[in-house]
Design a protein around this motif. Structure first.
Motif, PDB file in Angstrom:
ATOM      1  N   VAL A  35       0.830  -1.197   0.000  1.00 12.36           N
ATOM      2  CA  VAL A  35       0.000   0.000   0.000  1.00 12.36           C
ATOM      3  C   VAL A  35       0.870   1.254   0.000  1.00 12.36           C
ATOM      4  CG1 VAL A  35      -1.677   1.329   1.338  1.00 12.36           C
ATOM      5  CG2 VAL A  35      -1.970  -1.137   1.071  1.00 12.36           C
ATOM      6  N   GLY A  36       2.002   1.210   0.700  1.00 11.51           N
ATOM      7  CA  GLY A  36       2.821   2.407   0.799  1.00 11.51           C
ATOM      8  C   GLY A  36       4.279   2.232   0.431  1.00 11.51           C
ATOM      9  N   GLU A  37       4.647   1.089  -0.181  1.00 15.29           N
ATOM     10  CA  GLU A  37       6.060   0.898  -0.477  1.00 15.29           C
ATOM     11  C   GLU A  37       6.264   0.002  -1.686  1.00 15.29           C
ATOM     12  OE1 GLU A  37       4.775  -0.872   2.292  1.00 15.29           O
ATOM     13  OE2 GLU A  37       4.968  -2.813   1.345  1.00 15.29           O
ATOM     14  N   THR A  38       7.466   0.102  -2.236  1.00 14.26           N
ATOM     15  CA  THR A  38       7.934  -0.800  -3.279  1.00 14.26           C
ATOM     16  C   THR A  38       9.216  -1.426  -2.775  1.00 14.26           C
ATOM     17  OG1 THR A  38       7.007   0.565  -5.049  1.00 14.26           O
ATOM     18  CG2 THR A  38       8.771  -0.980  -5.657  1.00 14.26           C
ATOM     19  N   GLN A  52       7.930  -3.937   9.124  1.00 19.46           N
ATOM     20  CA  GLN A  52       6.466  -3.956   9.222  1.00 19.46           C
ATOM     21  C   GLN A  52       6.034  -4.768  10.439  1.00 19.46           C
ATOM     22  OE1 GLN A  52       3.909  -4.863   5.710  1.00 19.46           O
ATOM     23  NE2 GLN A  52       3.272  -6.613   6.931  1.00 19.46           N
ATOM     24  N   THR A  56       3.926  -2.874  13.631  1.00 19.83           N
ATOM     25  CA  THR A  56       2.476  -2.998  13.464  1.00 19.83           C
ATOM     26  C   THR A  56       1.933  -4.111  14.352  1.00 19.83           C
ATOM     27  OG1 THR A  56       2.668  -4.535  11.603  1.00 19.83           O
ATOM     28  CG2 THR A  56       2.530  -2.174  11.073  1.00 19.83           C
ATOM     29  N   ASP A  87      -0.467   0.924  13.497  1.00 19.32           N
ATOM     30  CA  ASP A  87       0.940   1.315  13.392  1.00 19.32           C
ATOM     31  C   ASP A  87       1.351   1.756  14.789  1.00 19.32           C
ATOM     32  OD1 ASP A  87       3.276   2.968  13.214  1.00 19.32           O
ATOM     33  OD2 ASP A  87       2.878   3.310  11.091  1.00 19.32           O
ATOM     34  N   TYR A  94      -5.234   1.856  10.730  1.00 22.79           N
ATOM     35  CA  TYR A  94      -5.516   1.907   9.292  1.00 22.79           C
ATOM     36  C   TYR A  94      -6.531   0.830   8.944  1.00 22.79           C
ATOM     37  CZ  TYR A  94      -1.393   4.844   8.939  1.00 22.79           C
ATOM     38  OH  TYR A  94      -0.483   5.862   9.098  1.00 22.79           O
ATOM     39  N   THR A  98      -8.529  -3.594  -0.139  1.00 17.81           N
ATOM     40  CA  THR A  98      -7.368  -3.715  -1.011  1.00 17.81           C
ATOM     41  C   THR A  98      -7.577  -4.799  -2.060  1.00 17.81           C
ATOM     42  OG1 THR A  98      -6.277  -5.300   0.469  1.00 17.81           O
ATOM     43  CG2 THR A  98      -5.781  -2.964   0.800  1.00 17.81           C
ATOM     44  N   SER A 125      -2.768  -3.173  -3.524  1.00 18.61           N
ATOM     45  CA  SER A 125      -3.128  -1.772  -3.769  1.00 18.61           C
ATOM     46  C   SER A 125      -4.481  -1.497  -3.131  1.00 18.61           C
ATOM     47  CB  SER A 125      -3.178  -1.473  -5.263  1.00 18.61           C
ATOM     48  OG  SER A 125      -4.132  -2.298  -5.913  1.00 18.61           O
ATOM     49  N   VAL A 126      -4.724  -0.219  -2.880  1.00 16.84           N
ATOM     50  CA  VAL A 126      -5.983   0.214  -2.286  1.00 16.84           C
ATOM     51  C   VAL A 126      -7.002   0.393  -3.392  1.00 16.84           C
ATOM     52  CG1 VAL A 126      -7.120   2.058  -1.003  1.00 16.84           C
ATOM     53  CG2 VAL A 126      -4.809   1.352  -0.368  1.00 16.84           C
ATOM     54  N   TYR A 128      -9.778   2.127  -5.179  1.00  9.11           N
ATOM     55  CA  TYR A 128     -10.082   3.547  -5.236  1.00  9.11           C
ATOM     56  C   TYR A 128     -11.415   3.745  -5.934  1.00  9.11           C
ATOM     57  CZ  TYR A 128      -9.754   8.408  -6.785  1.00  9.11           C
ATOM     58  OH  TYR A 128      -9.994   9.740  -7.029  1.00  9.11           O
TER      59      TYR A 128
END
Length: 133
Positions: A35-38, A52, A56, A87, A94, A98, A125-126, A128
């Motif tokens: 969701v927030g990283e590669t 992570q 978390t 987190d 959160y 997804t 991914s989220v 949308y």
């Protein structure tokens, strides 16, 4: 264990706060998009997933549409997953709907001829929703 069981076991390990990096191929070409990283390459994936796990807690992973196709030593999967967590560093909760997809490869474990499935790539991914729809 089948490819499907491997994906389901990964979800369960995430819920339990267990190490996730062993599910990935130890290769420089492995990739995980979150969701927030590669994370590109096994070393980056392992480090990112260790961090992570360290930062978390209280994971919710609710699979809604898991599809797995196995072919000649490779598999693909896709799923819709409600994912929620806390987190602990940011003291923030959160909760996301997804989409997950990825590829796995069947590997023979050295010495005992046991087979296991490992992720070569994973994409989370989220979902949308456009406001104008």
């Amino acid at each position: 264990m089948s490819a499907r069981a491997t994906v389901e076991d990964y979800y369960e390990a995430l819920r339990r706060g267990e190490p996730l990096y062993p599910y990935f191929a130890e290769e420089p070409d492995a990739v995980k998009f979150g969701v927030g990283e590669t994370l590109a390459g096994y070393d980056a994936i392992a480090e990112g997933l260790r961090e992570q796990t360290r930062t978390t807690t209280d994971w919710v992973v609710e699979s809604d549409a898991l599809r797995v196709v196995e072919r000649d030593g490779h598999a693909t999967f896709s799923d819709s997953v409600r994912m929620a967590w806390t987190d602990t560093d940011a003291e923030t909760d959160y909760d996301f709907d997804t989409r997950w997809s990825g590829t796995l490869e069947r590997r023979v474990t050295a010495g005992d001829d046991a087979e296991e499935w490992v992720f070569l790539g994973m994409h989370v991914s989220v979902a949308y929703e456009r406001e104008d729809e």
